[in-house]
Design an enzyme around this catalytic site. Structure first.
Site, PDB file in Angstrom:
ATOM      1  N   ILE A  12      -1.206  15.239  63.806  1.00  0.00           N
ATOM      2  CA  ILE A  12      -0.738  15.047  65.189  1.00  0.00           C
ATOM      3  C   ILE A  12      -1.756  15.636  66.174  1.00  0.00           C
ATOM      4  CG2 ILE A  12       1.196  15.397  66.780  1.00  0.00           C
ATOM      5  CD1 ILE A  12       2.954  15.908  64.258  1.00  0.00           C
ATOM      6  N   ASN A  35      -5.295  22.334  56.005  1.00  0.00           N
ATOM      7  CA  ASN A  35      -4.754  21.013  55.635  1.00  0.00           C
ATOM      8  C   ASN A  35      -5.479  19.900  56.403  1.00  0.00           C
ATOM      9  OD1 ASN A  35      -2.939  19.414  54.132  1.00  0.00           O
ATOM     10  ND2 ASN A  35      -1.588  19.205  55.904  1.00  0.00           N
ATOM     11  N   ASP A  58      -8.638  31.179  61.593  1.00  0.00           N
ATOM     12  CA  ASP A  58      -7.218  31.252  61.318  1.00  0.00           C
ATOM     13  C   ASP A  58      -6.557  31.843  62.570  1.00  0.00           C
ATOM     14  OD1 ASP A  58      -4.656  32.197  60.446  1.00  0.00           O
ATOM     15  OD2 ASP A  58      -5.387  31.981  58.386  1.00  0.00           O
ATOM     16  N   PHE A  80      -0.309  23.410  67.418  1.00  0.00           N
ATOM     17  CA  PHE A  80       0.093  22.566  66.284  1.00  0.00           C
ATOM     18  C   PHE A  80      -0.078  23.292  64.956  1.00  0.00           C
ATOM     19  CE2 PHE A  80      -1.510  19.330  69.319  1.00  0.00           C
ATOM     20  CZ  PHE A  80      -0.446  18.448  69.324  1.00  0.00           C
ATOM     21  N   SER A 124      10.467  20.937  65.705  1.00  0.00           N
ATOM     22  CA  SER A 124      10.868  19.855  64.812  1.00  0.00           C
ATOM     23  C   SER A 124      12.367  19.586  64.932  1.00  0.00           C
ATOM     24  CB  SER A 124      10.552  20.279  63.377  1.00  0.00           C
ATOM     25  OG  SER A 124      11.206  19.439  62.461  1.00  0.00           O
ATOM     26  N   ALA A 125      12.741  18.357  64.663  1.00  0.00           N
ATOM     27  CA  ALA A 125      14.157  17.990  64.643  1.00  0.00           C
ATOM     28  C   ALA A 125      14.924  18.789  63.592  1.00  0.00           C
ATOM     29  CB  ALA A 125      14.289  16.494  64.335  1.00  0.00           C
ATOM     30  N   THR A 126      14.199  19.381  62.658  1.00  0.00           N
ATOM     31  CA  THR A 126      14.850  20.147  61.601  1.00  0.00           C
ATOM     32  C   THR A 126      15.650  21.331  62.167  1.00  0.00           C
ATOM     33  OG1 THR A 126      14.472  21.221  59.472  1.00  0.00           O
ATOM     34  CG2 THR A 126      12.826  21.618  61.117  1.00  0.00           C
ATOM     35  N   TYR A 148      10.731  26.704  56.182  1.00  0.00           N
ATOM     36  CA  TYR A 148       9.953  25.959  57.188  1.00  0.00           C
ATOM     37  C   TYR A 148      10.765  25.792  58.477  1.00  0.00           C
ATOM     38  CZ  TYR A 148       8.046  22.033  59.774  1.00  0.00           C
ATOM     39  OH  TYR A 148       7.580  21.233  60.792  1.00  0.00           O
ATOM     40  N   LYS A 152      10.348  27.371  62.587  1.00  0.00           N
ATOM     41  CA  LYS A 152      10.352  26.634  63.862  1.00  0.00           C
ATOM     42  C   LYS A 152      11.409  27.230  64.800  1.00  0.00           C
ATOM     43  CE  LYS A 152       7.056  23.856  62.946  1.00  0.00           C
ATOM     44  NZ  LYS A 152       5.761  24.078  63.607  1.00  0.00           N
ATOM     45  N   PHE A 177      10.529  14.045  65.913  1.00  0.00           N
ATOM     46  CA  PHE A 177      11.309  13.383  64.870  1.00  0.00           C
ATOM     47  C   PHE A 177      10.329  12.981  63.752  1.00  0.00           C
ATOM     48  CE2 PHE A 177      15.720  13.721  66.016  1.00  0.00           C
ATOM     49  CZ  PHE A 177      15.542  14.504  67.139  1.00  0.00           C
ATOM     50  N   ARG A 289      17.525  13.138  47.444  1.00  0.00           N
ATOM     51  CA  ARG A 289      16.677  14.327  47.458  1.00  0.00           C
ATOM     52  C   ARG A 289      17.494  15.473  48.056  1.00  0.00           C
ATOM     53  NH1 ARG A 289      11.115  13.934  50.829  1.00  0.00           N
ATOM     54  NH2 ARG A 289      12.587  13.803  52.553  1.00  0.00           N
TER      55      ARG A 289
HETATM   56  P1  NAD Z   1      -1.164  18.943  59.689  1.00  0.00           P
HETATM   57  O1  NAD Z   1      -1.051  19.792  58.480  1.00  0.00           O
HETATM   58  O2  NAD Z   1      -1.845  17.629  59.567  1.00  0.00           O
HETATM   59  O3  NAD Z   1      -1.891  19.763  60.855  1.00  0.00           O
HETATM   60  C1  NAD Z   1      -1.770  21.154  60.983  1.00  0.00           C
HETATM   61  C2  NAD Z   1      -3.182  21.708  61.170  1.00  0.00           C
HETATM   62  O4  NAD Z   1      -3.103  23.106  61.361  1.00  0.00           O
HETATM   63  C3  NAD Z   1      -4.091  21.475  59.958  1.00  0.00           C
HETATM   64  O5  NAD Z   1      -5.305  20.913  60.401  1.00  0.00           O
HETATM   65  C4  NAD Z   1      -4.282  22.869  59.361  1.00  0.00           C
HETATM   66  O6  NAD Z   1      -5.549  23.007  58.776  1.00  0.00           O
HETATM   67  C5  NAD Z   1      -4.112  23.744  60.575  1.00  0.00           C
HETATM   68  N1  NAD Z   1      -3.624  25.114  60.327  1.00  0.00           N
HETATM   69  C6  NAD Z   1      -2.547  25.498  59.596  1.00  0.00           C
HETATM   70  N2  NAD Z   1      -2.411  26.841  59.642  1.00  0.00           N
HETATM   71  C7  NAD Z   1      -3.427  27.313  60.411  1.00  0.00           C
HETATM   72  C8  NAD Z   1      -3.829  28.592  60.843  1.00  0.00           C
HETATM   73  N3  NAD Z   1      -3.159  29.694  60.483  1.00  0.00           N
HETATM   74  N4  NAD Z   1      -4.925  28.704  61.636  1.00  0.00           N
HETATM   75  C9  NAD Z   1      -5.614  27.616  62.015  1.00  0.00           C
HETATM   76  N5  NAD Z   1      -5.285  26.357  61.647  1.00  0.00           N
HETATM   77  C10 NAD Z   1      -4.200  26.214  60.853  1.00  0.00           C
HETATM   78  O7  NAD Z   1       0.303  18.773  60.291  1.00  0.00           O
HETATM   79  P2  NAD Z   1       0.845  17.814  61.440  1.00  0.00           P
HETATM   80  O8  NAD Z   1       1.702  16.782  60.810  1.00  0.00           O
HETATM   81  O9  NAD Z   1      -0.266  17.412  62.330  1.00  0.00           O
HETATM   82  O10 NAD Z   1       1.815  18.828  62.178  1.00  0.00           O
HETATM   83  C11 NAD Z   1       1.402  19.568  63.310  1.00  0.00           C
HETATM   84  C12 NAD Z   1       2.538  20.482  63.744  1.00  0.00           C
HETATM   85  O11 NAD Z   1       3.690  19.699  64.021  1.00  0.00           O
HETATM   86  C13 NAD Z   1       2.965  21.486  62.677  1.00  0.00           C
HETATM   87  O12 NAD Z   1       3.273  22.711  63.318  1.00  0.00           O
HETATM   88  C14 NAD Z   1       4.203  20.864  62.077  1.00  0.00           C
HETATM   89  O13 NAD Z   1       5.070  21.824  61.564  1.00  0.00           O
HETATM   90  C15 NAD Z   1       4.802  20.169  63.290  1.00  0.00           C
HETATM   91  N6  NAD Z   1       5.676  19.049  62.921  1.00  0.00           N
HETATM   92  C16 NAD Z   1       5.196  18.036  62.140  1.00  0.00           C
HETATM   93  C17 NAD Z   1       6.032  16.988  61.775  1.00  0.00           C
HETATM   94  C18 NAD Z   1       5.537  15.872  60.863  1.00  0.00           C
HETATM   95  O14 NAD Z   1       6.381  15.145  60.337  1.00  0.00           O
HETATM   96  N7  NAD Z   1       4.240  15.663  60.689  1.00  0.00           N
HETATM   97  C19 NAD Z   1       7.357  16.959  62.213  1.00  0.00           C
HETATM   98  C20 NAD Z   1       7.815  17.993  63.025  1.00  0.00           C
HETATM   99  C21 NAD Z   1       6.950  19.035  63.374  1.00  0.00           C
HETATM  100  N1  UDP Z   2      12.030   9.206  51.201  1.00  0.00           N
HETATM  101  C1  UDP Z   2      12.090   8.431  50.069  1.00  0.00           C
HETATM  102  N2  UDP Z   2      11.074   8.532  49.166  1.00  0.00           N
HETATM  103  C2  UDP Z   2      10.003   9.345  49.335  1.00  0.00           C
HETATM  104  C3  UDP Z   2       9.941  10.131  50.518  1.00  0.00           C
HETATM  105  C4  UDP Z   2      10.980  10.044  51.424  1.00  0.00           C
HETATM  106  O1  UDP Z   2      13.037   7.682  49.873  1.00  0.00           O
HETATM  107  O2  UDP Z   2       9.105   9.399  48.466  1.00  0.00           O
HETATM  108  C5  UDP Z   2      13.104   9.100  52.209  1.00  0.00           C
HETATM  109  C6  UDP Z   2      13.818  10.395  52.511  1.00  0.00           C
HETATM  110  O3  UDP Z   2      14.889  10.589  51.610  1.00  0.00           O
HETATM  111  C7  UDP Z   2      14.278  10.192  53.954  1.00  0.00           C
HETATM  112  C8  UDP Z   2      13.168   9.319  54.546  1.00  0.00           C
HETATM  113  O4  UDP Z   2      12.507   8.707  53.433  1.00  0.00           O
HETATM  114  O5  UDP Z   2      15.474   9.442  53.994  1.00  0.00           O
HETATM  115  C9  UDP Z   2      12.142  10.114  55.354  1.00  0.00           C
HETATM  116  O6  UDP Z   2      11.666  11.165  54.557  1.00  0.00           O
HETATM  117  P1  UDP Z   2      10.442  12.075  55.003  1.00  0.00           P
HETATM  118  O7  UDP Z   2      10.203  13.085  53.933  1.00  0.00           O
HETATM  119  O8  UDP Z   2       9.281  11.208  55.395  1.00  0.00           O
HETATM  120  O9  UDP Z   2      10.967  12.755  56.353  1.00  0.00           O
HETATM  121  P2  UDP Z   2      12.195  13.772  56.582  1.00  0.00           P
HETATM  122  O10 UDP Z   2      13.047  13.822  55.378  1.00  0.00           O
HETATM  123  O11 UDP Z   2      11.530  15.058  56.869  1.00  0.00           O
HETATM  124  O12 UDP Z   2      12.932  13.226  57.753  1.00  0.00           O
END
Ligand code: NAD
Ligand code: UDP
Length: 330
Positions: A12, A35, A58, A80, A124-126, A148, A152, A177, A289
């Site tokens: 992101i 990552n 870091d 992020f 996060s929506a979580t 996790y 958040k 989301f 799951r």
């Molecule tokens: P990502 O892993 O692709 O990006 C995170 C980046 O942060 C990586 O490049 C990693 O190297 C870096 N990083 C991690 N810890 C670090 C640290 N201590 N110092 C410096 N760099 C560090 O993840 P993403 O999907 O781009 O997610 C970005 C943010 O959004 C995260 O905080 C994640 O929890 C949040 N988020 C993601 C999702 C999703 O589905 N992708 C959903 C909700 C929230």
């Molecule tokens: N899911 C699935 N197979 C997979 C990964 C995910 O069926 O290998 C389903 C999961 O049960 C959920 C949806 O896909 O209903 C989105 O899952 P994801 O892990 O991408 O996001 P989150 O659960 O965090 O919303």
């Protein structure tokens, strides 16, 4: 105006860097590559023609973070950087609590020390836990079932309390989301290490023949076709939401859902992928799951009303661009 983007080489973060540069911001990236890959920096240059300043650090390391704050005058930061694998967080809770919470505290402390007064946080929506959708920002946060999600919720709390105690410190908590898709160039996208946990990157790897078949987790939910329903949002829409959030941040705490407001089932997403891209995605139904909810989607009226932001890209755009990145990533 210079914005610090932590985790700016990640999924992101990298898309947000593109949108910030398009909107004439200068960007400084801090990422420890936990990552992500350095190659993303080159890809950002290919897309934007600009090389953002990059620090491989870091962001839990206070001394190194302070050096950056001393060197640059930031108009704001977007945080992020974080660890995000739910399953891994259950196995390594301390790594998750340390990384995700200490980073938020160190960055907030530096913001106060160096008068950086705009802080946008990736939540996060979580944090909503198991509540009925559509999820609204004013709903009470429920206990999460994994570390996790707790990181958040705790980070949100820390930022809210810090903003309350410091009237110049403005915070935007963005609850994402399900971000999927990729930049239309296919140069940046979601590139998880190892076997993906999330649906979309798993699907693209199956389509490419790198994984044999998709396991669909549960087909007995009370949903349109029995499979889980989520609010998938194109990562470029999400990135644009961050630019709006930075621009709209003035005082106090703002909390926004970033989603589309629409639910899509696993089978609907997989079938859209097959139809749009003309490739096969073998799948089988397996059990649910653990920890999954049946349905999760956002109420997006607040962000539209207050920031004038709305997701515009469709599920078709998302599956096309996700596949474009998987193919470009060869
Ligand atoms: P990502 O892993 O692709 O990006 C995170 C980046 O942060 C990586 O490049 C990693 O190297 C870096 N990083 C991690 N810890 C670090 C640290 N201590 N110092 C410096 N760099 C560090 O993840 P993403 O999907 O781009 O997610 C970005 C943010 O959004 C995260 O905080 C994640 O929890 C949040 N988020 C993601 C999702 C999703 O589905 N992708 C959903 C909700 C929230
Ligand atoms: N899911 C699935 N197979 C997979 C990964 C995910 O069926 O290998 C389903 C999961 O049960 C959920 C949806 O896909 O209903 C989105 O899952 P994801 O892990 O991408 O996001 P989150 O659960 O965090 O919303």
């Amino acid at each position: 105006m210079t914005i610090l983007v932590t985790g700016g080489l990640g999924f992101i973060g990298s898309h947000t860097v593109v949108e910030l540069i398009k909107n004439n911001y200068e960007v400084v990236i801090a990422d420890n590559l936990a990552n992500s890959k350095l190659e993303v920096l080159e890809r950002l240059y290919q897309i934007t023609g600009v090389r953002p300043i990059f620090y491989q650090i870091d962001v839990t390391d206070e001394a190194l973070v302070e050096e950056i704050f001393r060197k640059h005058k930031f108009a704001g930061l977007i945080h992020f950087a974080g660890l995000k694998a739910v399953g891994e967080s259950v196995e390594k809770p301390l790594d998750y609590y340390y990384n995700n919470i200490v980073s938020t505290m160190v960055l907030s402390k530096m913001c106060l020390r160096y008068q950086v007064d705009k802080f946008v946080f990736s939540s996060s929506a979580t944090v909503y836990g198991e509540q009925p959708s559509p999820l609204r920002e004013d709903m009470e946060l429920k206990p999460r079932t994994n570390p996790y999600g707790e990181t958040k919720a705790i980070s949100e709390r820390i930022l809210i309390d810090t903003a309350r105690a410091n009237e110049n410190f403005a915070v935007s908590l963005l609850r994402y989301f399900n971000p999927i898709g990729a930049h239309e160039s296919g140069l940046i996208g979601e590139d998880p290490n190892g076997i993906p946990n999330n649906l979309m990157p798993f699907v693209t790897k199956v389509a490419k023949g790198l994984l044999v078949k998709l396991s669909v987790f549960g087909h007995d939910y009370d949903t349109v076709d029995g499979t889980g329903v989520r609010d998938y949002i194109h990562v470029v829409d999400l990135a644009r939401g961050h630019v709006r959030a930075i621009e709209g941040l003035d005082t106090g705490v703002s909390i926004y859902n970033l989603g589309t407001g629409k639910g899509t089932s696993v089978l609907e997403l997989v079938n859209a992928f097959i139809r749009v891209n003309g490739v096969d995605v073998p799948y089988e139904f397996v059990g649910r799951r653990s920890g999954d909810v049946a349905t999760c989607f956002a109420d997006v009226s607040k962000v539209e009303r207050e920031l004038g932001w709305k997701a515009e890209l469709t599920i078709e755009d998302m599956v096309r661009d996700a596949w474009g990145f998987e193919q470009g990533g060869e």
